[in-house]
Design an enzyme around this catalytic site. Sequence first.
Site, PDB file in Angstrom:
ATOM      1  N   TYR A 180       0.891  -1.118  -0.164  1.00  0.00           N
ATOM      2  CA  TYR A 180      -0.069   0.034  -0.044  1.00  0.00           C
ATOM      3  C   TYR A 180       0.843   1.284   0.173  1.00  0.00           C
ATOM      4  CZ  TYR A 180      -3.387   3.356   1.106  1.00  0.00           C
ATOM      5  OH  TYR A 180      -4.617   4.594   1.039  1.00  0.00           O
ATOM      6  N   TRP A 220       1.430   5.858  -1.719  1.00  0.00           N
ATOM      7  CA  TRP A 220       1.048   6.849  -2.639  1.00  0.00           C
ATOM      8  C   TRP A 220       2.290   7.002  -3.445  1.00  0.00           C
ATOM      9  CZ3 TRP A 220      -2.203  11.249  -3.313  1.00  0.00           C
ATOM     10  CH2 TRP A 220      -3.540  11.118  -2.504  1.00  0.00           C
TER      11      TRP A 220
HETATM   12  N1  LIG Z   1      -2.189   8.028  12.522  1.00  0.00           N
HETATM   13  C1  LIG Z   1      -2.538   8.105  11.155  1.00  0.00           C
HETATM   14  N2  LIG Z   1      -1.949   7.336  10.259  1.00  0.00           N
HETATM   15  C2  LIG Z   1      -2.413   7.366   8.991  1.00  0.00           C
HETATM   16  C3  LIG Z   1      -3.302   8.318   8.769  1.00  0.00           C
HETATM   17  C4  LIG Z   1      -3.889   9.047   9.621  1.00  0.00           C
HETATM   18  O1  LIG Z   1      -4.771  10.004   9.266  1.00  0.00           O
HETATM   19  N3  LIG Z   1      -3.702   9.005  10.849  1.00  0.00           N
HETATM   20  N4  LIG Z   1      -3.585   8.571   7.221  1.00  0.00           N
HETATM   21  C5  LIG Z   1      -3.594   7.167   6.471  1.00  0.00           C
HETATM   22  C6  LIG Z   1      -3.646   7.575   4.995  1.00  0.00           C
HETATM   23  S1  LIG Z   1      -5.274   8.285   4.574  1.00  0.00           S
HETATM   24  C7  LIG Z   1      -2.719   7.192   4.170  1.00  0.00           C
HETATM   25  S2  LIG Z   1      -3.060   7.157   2.433  1.00  0.00           S
HETATM   26  C8  LIG Z   1      -1.493   6.634   4.377  1.00  0.00           C
HETATM   27  C9  LIG Z   1      -0.297   6.832   3.558  1.00  0.00           C
HETATM   28  O2  LIG Z   1       0.817   6.169   3.706  1.00  0.00           O
HETATM   29  P1  LIG Z   1       1.769   6.054   2.554  1.00  0.00           P
HETATM   30  O3  LIG Z   1       1.262   6.193   1.145  1.00  0.00           O
HETATM   31  O4  LIG Z   1       2.509   4.612   2.420  1.00  0.00           O
HETATM   32  O5  LIG Z   1       2.657   7.075   2.795  1.00  0.00           O
HETATM   33  P2  LIG Z   1       3.712   7.832   1.872  1.00  0.00           P
HETATM   34  O6  LIG Z   1       4.805   8.487   2.837  1.00  0.00           O
HETATM   35  O7  LIG Z   1       3.176   8.605   0.772  1.00  0.00           O
HETATM   36  O8  LIG Z   1       4.541   6.841   1.285  1.00  0.00           O
HETATM   37  C10 LIG Z   1       4.858   6.665  -0.092  1.00  0.00           C
HETATM   38  C11 LIG Z   1       6.625   6.269  -0.343  1.00  0.00           C
HETATM   39  O9  LIG Z   1       6.810   5.938  -1.571  1.00  0.00           O
HETATM   40  C12 LIG Z   1       7.982   6.159  -1.906  1.00  0.00           C
HETATM   41  N5  LIG Z   1       8.113   6.655  -3.230  1.00  0.00           N
HETATM   42  C13 LIG Z   1       7.864   7.882  -3.899  1.00  0.00           C
HETATM   43  N6  LIG Z   1       8.158   7.897  -5.346  1.00  0.00           N
HETATM   44  C14 LIG Z   1       8.372   6.372  -5.441  1.00  0.00           C
HETATM   45  C15 LIG Z   1       8.863   5.730  -6.729  1.00  0.00           C
HETATM   46  O10 LIG Z   1       8.790   6.269  -7.695  1.00  0.00           O
HETATM   47  N7  LIG Z   1       9.026   4.493  -6.487  1.00  0.00           N
HETATM   48  C16 LIG Z   1       9.048   3.729  -5.400  1.00  0.00           C
HETATM   49  N8  LIG Z   1       9.290   2.484  -5.104  1.00  0.00           N
HETATM   50  N9  LIG Z   1       8.707   4.472  -4.138  1.00  0.00           N
HETATM   51  C17 LIG Z   1       8.613   5.839  -4.362  1.00  0.00           C
HETATM   52  C18 LIG Z   1       8.259   7.683  -0.841  1.00  0.00           C
HETATM   53  O11 LIG Z   1       9.616   7.638  -0.705  1.00  0.00           O
HETATM   54  C19 LIG Z   1       7.481   6.982   0.468  1.00  0.00           C
HETATM   55  O12 LIG Z   1       8.240   6.324   1.295  1.00  0.00           O
HETATM   56  O13 LIG Z   1      -1.017   6.602   5.652  1.00  0.00           O
HETATM   57  C20 LIG Z   1      -2.238   6.162   6.649  1.00  0.00           C
HETATM   58  N10 LIG Z   1      -1.778   6.655   8.108  1.00  0.00           N
HETATM   59  N1  LIG Z   2      -1.065  18.269   2.649  1.00  0.00           N
HETATM   60  C1  LIG Z   2      -1.524  17.048   2.704  1.00  0.00           C
HETATM   61  N2  LIG Z   2      -2.599  16.838   2.197  1.00  0.00           N
HETATM   62  C2  LIG Z   2      -3.150  15.513   2.045  1.00  0.00           C
HETATM   63  C3  LIG Z   2      -2.464  14.517   2.543  1.00  0.00           C
HETATM   64  C4  LIG Z   2      -1.188  14.888   3.168  1.00  0.00           C
HETATM   65  O1  LIG Z   2      -0.469  13.780   3.582  1.00  0.00           O
HETATM   66  N3  LIG Z   2      -0.849  16.083   3.258  1.00  0.00           N
HETATM   67  N4  LIG Z   2      -3.072  13.044   2.487  1.00  0.00           N
HETATM   68  C5  LIG Z   2      -3.906  12.878   1.577  1.00  0.00           C
HETATM   69  C6  LIG Z   2      -4.647  11.538   1.845  1.00  0.00           C
HETATM   70  S1  LIG Z   2      -3.867  10.267   1.485  1.00  0.00           S
HETATM   71  C7  LIG Z   2      -6.145  11.703   2.361  1.00  0.00           C
HETATM   72  S2  LIG Z   2      -6.828  10.046   2.569  1.00  0.00           S
HETATM   73  C8  LIG Z   2      -6.787  12.999   2.708  1.00  0.00           C
HETATM   74  C9  LIG Z   2      -7.528  12.664   4.121  1.00  0.00           C
HETATM   75  O2  LIG Z   2      -8.231  13.682   4.581  1.00  0.00           O
HETATM   76  P1  LIG Z   2      -9.158  13.749   5.720  1.00  0.00           P
HETATM   77  O3  LIG Z   2      -9.740  12.393   6.410  1.00  0.00           O
HETATM   78  O4  LIG Z   2      -9.999  14.818   5.502  1.00  0.00           O
HETATM   79  O5  LIG Z   2      -7.979  14.406   6.730  1.00  0.00           O
HETATM   80  P2  LIG Z   2      -7.617  14.413   8.131  1.00  0.00           P
HETATM   81  O6  LIG Z   2      -6.595  15.700   7.958  1.00  0.00           O
HETATM   82  O7  LIG Z   2      -7.145  13.199   8.526  1.00  0.00           O
HETATM   83  O8  LIG Z   2      -8.613  14.918   8.819  1.00  0.00           O
HETATM   84  C10 LIG Z   2      -9.387  16.145   8.531  1.00  0.00           C
HETATM   85  C11 LIG Z   2     -10.086  16.681   9.770  1.00  0.00           C
HETATM   86  O9  LIG Z   2     -11.060  15.731  10.500  1.00  0.00           O
HETATM   87  C12 LIG Z   2     -11.079  16.315  12.055  1.00  0.00           C
HETATM   88  N5  LIG Z   2     -11.438  15.050  12.870  1.00  0.00           N
HETATM   89  C13 LIG Z   2     -10.731  13.854  13.118  1.00  0.00           C
HETATM   90  N6  LIG Z   2     -11.697  13.352  13.907  1.00  0.00           N
HETATM   91  C14 LIG Z   2     -12.791  13.817  13.698  1.00  0.00           C
HETATM   92  C15 LIG Z   2     -14.036  13.150  14.186  1.00  0.00           C
HETATM   93  O10 LIG Z   2     -14.430  12.285  14.873  1.00  0.00           O
HETATM   94  N7  LIG Z   2     -15.264  14.141  14.033  1.00  0.00           N
HETATM   95  C16 LIG Z   2     -15.160  15.252  13.307  1.00  0.00           C
HETATM   96  N8  LIG Z   2     -16.160  16.020  13.079  1.00  0.00           N
HETATM   97  N9  LIG Z   2     -13.882  15.872  12.698  1.00  0.00           N
HETATM   98  C17 LIG Z   2     -12.827  14.837  13.069  1.00  0.00           C
HETATM   99  C18 LIG Z   2      -9.758  16.572  12.259  1.00  0.00           C
HETATM  100  O11 LIG Z   2      -9.917  17.998  12.896  1.00  0.00           O
HETATM  101  C19 LIG Z   2      -8.839  16.879  11.121  1.00  0.00           C
HETATM  102  O12 LIG Z   2      -8.148  18.131  10.950  1.00  0.00           O
HETATM  103  O13 LIG Z   2      -5.848  14.028   2.682  1.00  0.00           O
HETATM  104  C20 LIG Z   2      -5.025  13.998   1.750  1.00  0.00           C
HETATM  105  N10 LIG Z   2      -4.500  15.398   1.601  1.00  0.00           N
HETATM  106 MO   LIG Z   3      -5.325   8.420   2.224  1.00  0.00          MO
END
Ligand SMILES: Nc1nc2c(c(=O)[nH]1)N[C@H]1C(S)=C(S)[C@@H](COP(=O)(O)OP(=O)(O)OC[C@H]3O[C@@H](n4cnc5c(=O)[nH]c(N)nc54)[C@H](O)[C@@H]3O)O[C@H]1N2
Ligand SMILES: Nc1nc2c(c(=O)[nH]1)N[C@H]1C(S)=C(S)[C@@H](COP(=O)(O)OP(=O)(O)OC[C@H]3O[C@@H](n4cnc5c(=O)[nH]c(N)nc54)[C@H](O)[C@@H]3O)O[C@H]1N2
Ligand SMILES: [Mo]
Length: 774
Positions: free
Chosen positions: A117, A119
Amino acid sequence: MPHKAPVENLPLTAAHWGVYRAEVNEGKLRALHPFERDPNPSLIANGYIGVLDDELRIDAPMVRKSWLENGPGSATDKRGVDPFVQVTWDEAETLVANELNRVKASFGNEAIYGGSYGWSGAGRFHHAQSQLHRFLNCIGGYTRSVNTYSLAAGEVILSHILGDPASFIHNPPSWQSVVENGELLVAFGGMPLRNSQISSGGTGAHRARSALSDAKKKGMSFVNISPMRSDVAADLNADWIAARPGSDVALMLAIAHEFLSNNWHDRSFLDRYTTGFETFARYVIGQVDGIVKSAAWAADIANVPAQTIKDLASRMATSRTLISVSWSLTRQEHGEQPFWMATTLAAMLGQIGLPGAGIAFGYCAANSIGMERQPIKFASFQQGKNPVTTFIPVARISDMLLNPGSTFRFNGQTLTYPDIKLVYWAGGNPFHHHQDLTKLERAWQKPDTIIAHEWCWNALAKRSDIVLPCTTQLERRDLMMTPRDPYIVSMEEVVPPHAEARDDYEIFTGISRKLGVDTSFTEGRSSDDWLRWLYEESRQKADSCGVILPDHATFTEKGWHYIDPGTPSSGALEAFRKDPRVARLETQSGRIEICCAQIADSRQDNILPHPAWYAPEEWLGNATGKHRLHLISGQPADKLHSQLDHGPESQVKKVNGRAVAGLNPVDAETMGVCDGVLLRVYNERGACLVSARLDPSLMQGCIAISTGAWLDAARQEDGTLICQNGNPNTLTRDQGTSDLAQGPAAHSCLVSIEKLTVSFGQSKAYLPPVIQRA
Ligand SMILES: Nc1nc2c(c(=O)[nH]1)N[C@H]1C(S)=C(S)[C@@H](COP(=O)(O)OP(=O)(O)OC[C@H]3O[C@@H](n4cnc5c(=O)[nH]c(N)nc54)[C@H](O)[C@@H]3O)O[C@H]1N2
Ligand SMILES: Nc1nc2c(c(=O)[nH]1)N[C@H]1C(S)=C(S)[C@@H](COP(=O)(O)OP(=O)(O)OC[C@H]3O[C@@H](n4cnc5c(=O)[nH]c(N)nc54)[C@H](O)[C@@H]3O)O[C@H]1N2
Ligand SMILES: [Mo]
């Protein structure tokens, strides 16, 4: 003075955070200038400056010493500790090929976990995960993962109640439709602009900010139900309702109760377009469990005055109302319920499918949400067929590795965890994304072999056995082409690949040659051949829906092309509203399932067949024990997840060299914490070190630590991990949302804090491992 080229003539590149023109001087990247057509570019790209060739860059194939000397399965507890030995590409390819053959022969393809998994980079061709899946399919398949960390619980519940989840998540009423018709937008979890910097696959035009201010100018009003006032942009003047995190469904139920008691619900809409409303209504009025879901009832749960709830319900009933539910609400215990309940509320209002009204999932969770959909379905690099049927819900990785052969429930089925011997990761970082890193570190010791493609020495690379250095998106040509962006971009190789780094495609081509499957992996095409193929196939598809794309040479010469996004759309439910028989939903009943027979059938999962309130195990409503603060670990503003945490854009935002933790000033005063103080945040699962920042936009009782800080783990006395660099996943709980979706539940987490006076020195997160060079 050398003549400086005008910025518009510099080569184009793209990332998930935008399109840029690269300024390169003497082979070094000096600046990434925003694409001249982007109205609101993101600064995240600045994180690249200086890190393409620093000491954290992986410059050659590397093998963990114990693994190289003693073979697969050796000293797996030394992952992350052992030194690495540099090998040649030829040696690395042979090691990987032999190990894949060994595992296949002794344990079958099921023993290879290729879920991988993450990005990775933008670009339609060099998408690491797709490359890996195609490669593994060429050798007989792998155990895969399903759904996302973003909103797994949402994906599963929507498949039951609306049908195809992707179309409903990605096609809400479009921005233009909201601007032209919107009246009231009620956002559960807000609409943080910081998150709309990102769009999977890239974006040429950040639109969310201007769309929202246009809507505001046209008279739309906003309600932000969230622990953070800043989750809705300040200039939108939203009314802020700081409900307890995790209590949203109770609040929504009370709104439903108001609708019912005042007869504000649209009976004819419910009759024509939904099933099971009567059963749900009985639950709301207390006939199922004896509890009336009144405003007074929810007021206690959400810690919001009953009158505020009543006023909101009445406003919603008397306006054209659009409900948006953030994806974060699905990443908590019973994360299936908020999307289900919000859809039910929208159905009661009867405005689903109308312009600028109804239901949306996650405006601003990504820039693409709200963008008009392209009429073209672009071509993609095919991943082939996976003959192996075993899979896990993506966030069950630690459980899978720790408990091979044991069973678990998922979406009405009983499944068995396979016995994984080899983990292959390309383009993701589990030591960023997974919850309860103490548990993951333990699970990570189980497989014989862990192979990763990475470009920098992050926590995943350091914890792998074979590390293959890949290029970044700046070091290769690619194609930015996504369904919800009006721009397609020809990404150029703006700097040459660093040292021995290779594209993922080239890495897999080399290994597949050793395994004798290169013909099926490459089909005889080079990367450039594939890029031309992807473009030409897409051009033909465009042609068949009346969109003319320039020929390949003209396109690459100019570097970008704009496709008119067409007319505003009221979203994926517009057609269903027009005629629910013709545009039947892909649910069992063909309608919106307020009561769902499929869920009712799997009774053993302890979930009612309609949306309902279940008190979480960890939340402020029962924070009477040891831990009194609710942890919000949302997305970082200055980077994408853990990507570029070592770069300057992320580093300058640290305080005293550490990730920051937001605290409400009243809480801070009670606990004697002032700005910049070093805190140890902890619970039974682990701890992390952060610098405190007083933030009046955060409600009392919460602490906010963005994700993304690279893990720098040490063991505490009790054996749990402490991250000296502020990674909040040392604290979060590794628990499925419920047996229905088994999604990640990072947002249900209580913690404590203590002030530290001892100095902790520099974090080791940004130091490379010890390497033995040939
Ligand atoms: N506590 C907590 N944990 C969370 C979340 C949260 O809200 N709270 N959010 C979750 C969510 S929504 C998501 S989507 C995940 C994201 O989790 P990930 O998608 O696993 O996070 P990234 O840091 O984007 O990891 C991408 C990796 O790909 C590598 N990379 C970049 N380009 C390339 C390439 O061309 N080739 C290869 N082989 N590698 C490359 C980067 O160096 C990086 O290490 O985290 C989740 N974890
Ligand atoms: N700059 C930046 N943008 C991103 C990403 C990143 O790594 N960096 N990651 C991307 C990815 S993979 C994803 S999946 C999206 C995720 O997008 P979201 O899921 O919207 O992102 P979060 O920042 O986890 O949460 C948004 C807000 O939800 C609120 N929140 C948390 N718990 C609760 C709750 O129980 N109730 C309510 N009402 N609110 C709550 C928090 O205040 C938080 O600021 O963002 C994307 N955009
Ligand atoms: Mo995500």
